[in-house]
Design a protein around this motif. Structure first.
Motif, PDB file in Angstrom:
ATOM      1  N   UNK A 198       0.800  -1.228   0.000  1.00 53.75           N
ATOM      2  CA  UNK A 198       0.000   0.000   0.000  1.00 53.75           C
ATOM      3  C   UNK A 198       0.827   1.268   0.000  1.00 53.75           C
ATOM      4  N   UNK A 199       1.908   1.248   0.732  1.00 53.48           N
ATOM      5  CA  UNK A 199       2.815   2.397   0.763  1.00 53.48           C
ATOM      6  C   UNK A 199       4.182   1.942   0.278  1.00 53.48           C
ATOM      7  N   UNK A 200       4.944   2.876  -0.264  1.00 51.61           N
ATOM      8  CA  UNK A 200       6.307   2.571  -0.710  1.00 51.61           C
ATOM      9  C   UNK A 200       7.250   3.581  -0.070  1.00 51.61           C
ATOM     10  N   UNK A 201       8.522   3.318  -0.129  1.00 48.08           N
ATOM     11  CA  UNK A 201       9.500   4.315   0.306  1.00 48.08           C
ATOM     12  C   UNK A 201       9.545   5.455  -0.709  1.00 48.08           C
ATOM     13  N   UNK A 202       9.925   6.652  -0.254  1.00 45.04           N
ATOM     14  CA  UNK A 202      10.007   7.788  -1.177  1.00 45.04           C
ATOM     15  C   UNK A 202      10.964   7.504  -2.339  1.00 45.04           C
ATOM     16  N   UNK A 203      10.571   7.929  -3.534  1.00 45.50           N
ATOM     17  CA  UNK A 203      11.452   7.860  -4.702  1.00 45.50           C
ATOM     18  C   UNK A 203      11.794   9.305  -5.087  1.00 45.50           C
ATOM     19  N   UNK A 204      13.055   9.660  -4.895  1.00 46.35           N
ATOM     20  CA  UNK A 204      13.513  11.005  -5.228  1.00 46.35           C
ATOM     21  C   UNK A 204      14.386  10.921  -6.468  1.00 46.35           C
ATOM     22  N   UNK A 205      14.133  11.772  -7.440  1.00 45.99           N
ATOM     23  CA  UNK A 205      14.867  11.751  -8.703  1.00 45.99           C
ATOM     24  C   UNK A 205      15.317  13.158  -9.055  1.00 45.99           C
ATOM     25  N   UNK A 206      16.448  13.261  -9.710  1.00 43.98           N
ATOM     26  CA  UNK A 206      16.964  14.569 -10.088  1.00 43.98           C
ATOM     27  C   UNK A 206      16.341  15.006 -11.417  1.00 43.98           C
ATOM     28  N   UNK A 207      15.820  16.206 -11.444  1.00 45.40           N
ATOM     29  CA  UNK A 207      15.363  16.759 -12.725  1.00 45.40           C
ATOM     30  C   UNK A 207      16.455  17.602 -13.365  1.00 45.40           C
TER      31      UNK A 207
END
Lengths: 304, 304, 304, 304
Positions: A63-72
Motif C-alpha cells: 500500500x505504501x512505498x518508500x520515497x522515490x527522489x529523482x533529479x530533474x
C-alpha cells in the motif's frame, strides 16, 4: 474484553472546541502553555526526530512505498548565460511513508470523522474537513519523552507488547517527569532502533509494540494534546481486539481528535535525556501544508 | 558594474567552520542565540509562513510543476475486520515547487560548491555533500521580518525592483528592529501578495523584485544566518548583470554558504507585526530529511 | 574465456545503416519482410505478450519499483452540468519495470553508445541519440518463438542456465521453424512461468536463465532484428564472465544495435504454438513515444 | 433538440456480446475481419500515430498534466565490475495525457457503466469491470481514415465545428473508401495540426471540432468497432446540448461500448493516403496492460 465504541463514546471530544472545530486536542496547547514550553529551551541543543526519507526506509512495498527522489537537473548539461548551474529534484511518495503526522481525516468508523463530520467528506480529492492543512500553525509546545524500552531494560519491546497506563506512570516516575495538559507526548518503544539495527522492513511493518486501549483514557485524563512514537502505528499490533483493526487509532483520532506522530527516531534524544535527566523540551513540528491531505511528512525538532 | 566573482571571493566563508562543513551560515545560530531566540515567545501566537501545496500553486509548468496529490485510499471500499476505515495519499512534486529551503548543493559555478566541494558531487543520485539533510537539525532561531513593501508604501514592489542595503536599513529603522548575528532574516516584497491577488503563475515566475548584489555584503557584515522571502528566488529578476543568471544565488549559496527560503507568505505575520510593533520572533523550520536532496518543502513557524 | 570486447568488435553494426542511424538491427525488417510477415495472419488469433502493470509485478524494490497507479477522478464526487461522470488515473513507474523495450541508449561501455555516439549523449534529461522514440514506427514483423523450456522438458530453466546456439538450433529443429533475416526472435525460458507460479519477486530478479555470449554471433549470422524473452535481462545471470556485468547487453545493444524485449509472457502463445505446430506469426509492438527516453513499456501482440 | 438518453437507449449494445462482456464493439473485429485487415499490408510502410510524450504536450495543467520523465540512472556515476553502464528513467503521468485509449470504465451516467455494470465498480482502486486491461489483446484490424479537414479544404476545422453524418459520407465518397463492420475509424479534424502549428495548449484544450450526436447512429449502423481522432475528446466542444457535458462520450462509451482513441497525429498518414489514394490499412494499437485502469497511453501503427 475491550469495547472500543464504549471507550470512544466516553472519551469523545466532539463539540468541545466548537461544532466546526477541525484541530481537536491540539487546542489544548493554549498560548500560555506555548510560552511556558518555549522556556524549556535552556541549552540551545536541537534533536531532529525525523527519519531519513529515501529508498532505504521501512516500507516493504504494498500500500505504501518508500520515497522515490529523482533529479530533474544535475547542473552539468546546462548552458545558461554566465556561470550559473543548478540542481533540482522531484519526489514521489506516500505522505505517510516515513516520519509523519496522521491528520484527523486519516481514520473513521461508523460513517463519521472526528467532531461528527460525515465520512463522505473524504473522497477522491481528499478531505473536505479535518485535513492536515488545518493544522498549518503546527504543533508546537512542551514535549515529554517517556522511554518505555529503557524502563523495561530492553533495546526494544517485543512485537505485540501492549503498553499499559502503569507502564506510562512507571516511566514518568523513573524519569522524574510529569505529563501535563497540552503536552506532546513521545513514547519510545525501541521499534525504530530495531529497524536501524536489522534493516528489516518486512519485520518492522509486520507488527509492533505500542499503546493498549487503556492508555486512551490515561491520555484523555492528562489532557495530552498529541502523541507520537518510534513505531509506525502508535498502538500494539497485533492488537487487543481480534475482530477490530487499529482500535486505538479509532478512539484517539476519530473520537478524541488527537493527531498522531509516527515512525520517529528518539534514540539520540533519549540518550541525551538519560544523560542530563531532563525529559521535557520544546517541540515544534509543522506539517507541510498539503491542501485536503490526510497526513504530512515531518521532521520534528526537540529543543532543550 | 558588478563583478559577482569578486564579491563572492570577498565574502566567501569556505573553511570558516571547518573544511568539511556542510551547513554554512546556519552555524552562526549558536546555542546561546537559540536560547535567546526562544525567549521571544511571549504571547504564544503562531504564524505559519508556508503556502498551500496543491494544484493552484505558482508553478506555470515547465521545469517545475505544482504538487500533484492523489488519494491511494479513501476508506470507502475497504473491508477490514470490524469498523476501521482509513484514507491515504501520495504526492508527486518538485522539492522546490512551493515554500522551500534551497540547500547548499542547489547552485554552483566554476566547478565548485560551497566550501570547495567539487560540483561533481552533484549527480544523478543527488548531492554527496551539502545536501538538505545535512540541515536536519533544522533552522531555528531569531527571526526578523523587514517589510520593504510597507516601507515603500506599496502592496507589492515592481518586477525587477532591486532592493538595496539602504532599503534594508530604512526598513529596520522604520520598524525599530535590529538585525543581529545568527538571525533568520525574512524580507517582504509583496510578491506573494500579488499572486494571491491575481492568481497569475506566469507573471509570478516571469520575474520579481528582490535583493541586489550589494545586499550580499550587508548580510555578511551582520552575520545573518539564513535569508528568506515571499518571492521565488530572493534576488531581483531581471537581475543587475545582464550576462549572469542569478548572481545573488551564486554568492549567497556557493560562496557564503547561506540557505535560502523561498515562496513564503508573510502577510498575516506582517500585519501582526505592524499592529504590535514587534518584528522579531522565534522561527523554526526543519527541512524534511530527504537524503542527498538539494532542497526541501517547508512550513516555517514564526512564534511570538 | 569470453572476451566480450572482441566479440563486440567482430559483430559491430556501426555505420551499417549510415553514420547517423539510431535504429540498429530494426533496419533489417525491410518493407518486403514486413509484407511477408503480415501474411502470417491466418486464423485471426491474437496473443498479448505484456504482463499486468500493477503493484504485484516482479520488482522487489530498489532501483526499480512496480508501477503505482492512482485515481485522480473516480466520478463519484463530480457535479458537471447534466449526467456526465468520468474516471481518470495517473501512474508513476520506471519505464522498464514490467514488459519493456530496452532502447539503444540504455547501455554503453568505453564511453560510446551504439553507432559510436558518445555516452555523454545520455544525461540528466535523457538521451540525445538512440532514444526509444527513434523506434516510434515500432517493431512490427515476423515473430518466431523458440521454446527452450519445452525443449528441455522443464517448466522453467534454472537460474544461471546458459542457453547455447545449439539449444536455439535444437529448439528450431524440434519445432520445425526457421529463423530468418529480419525476424523478431522470442525465446522462452519459463522464468515468467516461475514468477506466476511462486510470486517471488526477489527470486525472479536475483538471477535468471538466458542467452550466453555465443548466441550473439548466432543472432548476428541469422540477421535477427530484435530479440525478446520472458526473463528480465535476456542473458544468463550470473553470467559467463565473472568480472563483467551483463556482457550480452553490451554486445547486443551497444555493438550490434539490437533492441531487447524483456519481462514478457509467452505461456498462452507457446501453448497455442505447441498445439497447432505453427511457431511463426505477425508481431507488432510499438513503444510509447517518450521523448529522449531509454526504454518503454510495451504490450506486444502476436497475431496468427 | 438532442435527447442523448433516447439516442443512447436506441443504440445500446448491452447484452449483445453476453451479460459479462467488457470489450464492447471491439468484438465486431472478428477473426475473419482481422485476417482480411492484415491483407492490407501491401507496401510495408508504417505510420506511427502517437504524439510525443513529454513536457511540451497539449496539457495546460489542471486535472491532467503533461508527462514528467526523469532519469533514475544516467550511467555516469556507476561503478559496476567491468565496463557496464546503464541508463534508466521513470515517468509520472496521467494515463490520458497524450495519445490514449479511453477504456469503457472511463465514463458513466445514471449510475451505470457499459453493459449495465454499476458505476460503483469504479472506485479509489480503479475499475472492477471494463478496465483497459480487458482490451489486452488489443485493437488490431482494418483502419480507415476519413479526412474531414481536407474535405472542407482547411488546415483545421474551427473549434465547435460539429461533424455530421453527411460530412463522414462525403469524405468517404471523395476518398473512394467504404466504412465496414469491424473497422477502426480514424477521422481527421486538423486539431492536432493546429497545436503543432501554434503550440498553444490552452487553446487546444479549450474546445475542439468533433463528432455531433447524429454520428453515433452512423457509427452504429456501419458497425464501426473503434473510433479515433486527432482531437482530444472525439466530439465537438462546446457541444450540441448546452446542459450536458460530453454527450457523445456518454452514448459511445457507456451505451454502445465503444473504445475511443484521442490526441493522435494523422498528418503523415493523411498525406500518404492523399498521395496514393489508399485510405485503408492495417492498424494495431495494444493498450499497456494497466490493471484496473480506465485508459492507456498508446502509439497506434497504421501499416500499408
Amino acid at each position: 474484553m475491550h469495547d472500543f465504541r464504549e471507550i470512544g463514546a466516553r472519551l469523545r471530544n466532539w463539540g468541545r472546541w466548537g461544532d466546526d472545530d477541525e484541530r481537536g486536542t491540539v487546542n489544548l496547547i493554549t498560548p500560555e502553555r506555548l510560552v511556558e514550553a518555549a522556556g524549556l529551551v535552556r541549552r540551545g541543543a536541537i534533536f531532529d526526530l525525523g527519519i531519513p526519507f529515501d529508498g532505504n526506509g521501512p516500507q516493504p512495498g504494498g500500500g505504501r512505498i518508500n520515497p522515490v527522489r529523482l533529479m530533474s537537473e544535475t547542473g552539468h548539461d546546462q548552458d545558461f548565460p554566465g556561470a550559473f548551474h543548478y540542481a533540482d529534484d522531484y519526489v514521489f511518495m506516500p505522505l505517510q511513508s516515513a516520519s509523519q503526522w496522521d491528520g484527523l481525516a486519516h481514520v473513521f468508523y461508523d460513517d463519521q470523522l472526528y467532531n461528527g463530520f460525515p465520512s463522505s467528506d473524504v473522497g477522491p480529492h481528499g478531505a473536505k474537513h479535518c485535513s492536515i492543512d488545518k493544522l498549518a500553525k503546527g504543533i508546537a509546545g512542551r514535549g515529554v519523552l517517556l522511554d518505555i524500552a529503557r524502563l523495561k531494560g530492553v533495546e526494544w519491546l517485543e512485537q505485540g507488547y501492549v503498553i499499559t497506563p502503569d507502564d506510562l506512570d512507571a516511566a514518568a516516575e523513573r524519569q522524574g517527569v510529569e505529563v501535563r495538559s497540552g503536552d506532546i507526548l513521545l513514547f519510545r518503544t525501541g521499534w525504530r532502533t530495531k529497524f536501524v539495527t536489522d534493516g528489516d522492513a518486512v519485520s518492522f511493518m509486520a507488527g509492533e509494540p505500542g499503546l493498549g486501549l487503556a492508555c486512551c483514557e490515561w491520555l484523555h485524563e492528562r489532557e495530552v494534546a498529541v502523541v507520537a512514537s518510534d513505531n509506525w502505528a502508535i498502538e500494539a499490533l497485533p492488537g487487543e481486539i481480534e475482530t477490530e483493526m487499529l482500535p486505538v487509532h479509532m478512539v484517539l483520532i476519530r473520537d478524541m481528535g488527537m493527531t498522531l506522530g509516527e515512525i520517529l527516531d528518539f534514540d539520540e534524544l533519549a540518550a541525551d535525556c538519560e544523560d542530563d535527566g531532563v525529559w521535557e523540551f520544546f517541540l515544534t513540528s509543522p506539517p507541510i501544508k498539503f491542501s485536503n491531505a490526510v497526513g504530512s511528512p515531518i521532521n520534528p525538532l526537540a529543543i532543550k
